[in-house]
Enzyme design. Structure first.
Site: not given
Ligand SMILES: *Cc1c(COP(=O)(O)O)cnc(C)c1O
Length: 416
Positions: A51, A53, A197, A223, A232
């Site tokens: 842990y 935090e 993103d 991600t 992940r």
């Molecule tokens: C995969 C993805 C997410 C979310 O990711 P998770 O790990 O599945 O929550 C967010 N934005 C985009 C563009 C993605 O391709």
């Protein structure tokens, strides 16, 4: 996994079955990949026991002599690789990372403007069923009806009308390049922040085969488990001026203790992504997608936007007179795994849409190339033509498996 086998034979067997499945099938799910053995080892390490935090040097727990160094390595590697001021490697996954960004930078009732889900955006870009489209206002842009690419005149008009606080670029089913510069100009005109993103294309960006958002975006989220080929998880990167707000939003704003085994595996994946071999990989992901797209076009498939510039392909099955779900099921029976997907302006419902999404990150990680892409297109064509005919589909599956066994899957050593 001897101990797992003794303790929980059910889970052991299911993992073994999944290993076999991941080796014997052609995995075309655009968001999936095969991580390296090194990434797997870090993910499965005793760091899951800890842990911690807080952040390195500022923890709420004692005993961080090793964990602090691990997180600092991950952060430093992320900063160097993506050329950013600041990186937070603690988000549990992409969706909570986006929520943390909005929590950091928006007030309740501010507007998020993102690409609509049926046009290739992500739920967390303000789609109504997501918390991001309920707790904040949202405005959604779409792709052009004819070309299926982002129309900047329309994005600009919508931004001026809706005055979003943040504009989101990026998506999950957009087969073309993201023009971060044009988005940043529009964001500036309306006083909005720009979030890139890059979850799907992060590996292509660091591999030098997709435009780089770093000069244009205020915040970048990715991600770590898609083209980047890590565990992940997710990372938020930003300019220094937003660093404190982002860190506070992740912890204590949204999350508790970071997943240190994941952090370590992210550090490993970032080290791998900084190698010359990874650049070769990224290039090959894109050229494989182009070959697969060309071969599908030649076989009469119709593709959204007419092709691809990145790692993914969106097939509109309408011309083949098969619906997406039936098509994806036939392909799965033939050993080719992909997902059904809406196509822009899809007349059908999201749970049973017209399209299929395909991607080349995983097959490229196995070393497959042009010859295999052409072969996969042929298998797909045959499987779609025989949708519902289990005997024929099984024959194709046998040929698919034979091809797959020639390409060892990273991280998987099959014993039998
Ligand atoms: C995969 C993805 C997410 C979310 O990711 P998770 O790990 O599945 O929550 C967010 N934005 C985009 C563009 C993605 O391709």
């Amino acid at each position: 996994m001897d101990e797992l086998k003794r303790t929980d034979p059910d889970i052991y067997q299911l993992i073994k079955d999944e290993e076999r499945y991941e080796v014997d099938s052609v995995r075309l799910i655009a968001s999936e990949n095969y991580v390296s053995k090194a990434v797997l080892e870090a993910t499965g390490s005793i760091l899951t026991n800890k842990y911690s935090e807080g952040y390195p040097g500022r923890r709420y727990y004692e005993g961080q002599r090793n964990v602090d160094q691990i997180e600092t390595l991950a952060v430093d590697r992320a900063k160097a690789l993506f050329k950013v001021d600041h990186a937070n490697v603690q988000p549990y996954s992409g969706s909570p990372a986006n929520v943390a960004i909005y929590f950091a930078l928006l007030k309740p009732g501010d507007t998020i403007m993102g690409l609509a889900l049926p046009h290739g955006g992500h739920l967390t870009h303000g789609w109504p069923v997501s918390i991001t489209g309920t707790f904040w206002k949202s405005a959604q842009y779409e792709v052009d009806r004819e070309s299926h690419v982002v129309d900047f005149d329309k994005v600009r008009a919508l931004a001026h009308k809706e005055r979003p606080k943040i504009i989101v670029t990026g998506g999950t089913a957009y087969p073309r390049l993201w023009d971060f510069k044009s988005f940043s100009e529009i964001a500036k005109e309306v006083g909005a922040l720009l979030l890139a993103d890059i979850s799907h294309v992060a590996g292509l960006i660091v591999g030098g085969v997709h435009p780089d958002p770093a000069p244009y975006a205020d915040v970048i989220m990715t991600t770590t488990h898609k083209t980047l080929r890590g565990p992940r998880g997710a990372m938020i990167m930003c300019r220094n001026e937003y660093a404190e707000a982002i860190d506070k939003a992740v912890f204590p704003g949204l999350q508790g203790g970071p997943h240190n085994h994941t952090t370590a595996a992210i550090a490993v994946a970032l080290k791998e992504a900084a190698t010359p071999e990874f650049k070769v990989y990224a290039k090959k992901v894109v050229s494989n997608a182009k070959t697969l797209a060309d071969e599908l076009l030649a076989r009469g498939f119709s593709l959204v936007s007419g092709g691809t510039d990145n790692h993914l392909i969106l097939v509109d099955l309408t011309s083949k007179k098969v619906i997406g779900k039936k098509g994806a099921k036939a392909l799965d029976a033939a050993g080719i795994v992909c997902n059904y997907n809406t196509v822009p302006h899809d007349p059908r419902k999201p749970f049973s849409p017209s399209g299929l999404r395909l991607g080349t990150p995983a097959v490229t990680s196995r070393g497959m190339g042009d010859a295999e892409m052409r072969q996969i297109a042929k298998f797909m064509d045959e499987a779609i033509a025989h949708a519902g005919d289990e005997t024929e589909l099984q024959k194709i599956a046998a040929a698919v498996t034979e091809m797959c066994r020639k390409f060892p899957a990273p991280g998987i050593t099959l014993i039998s």
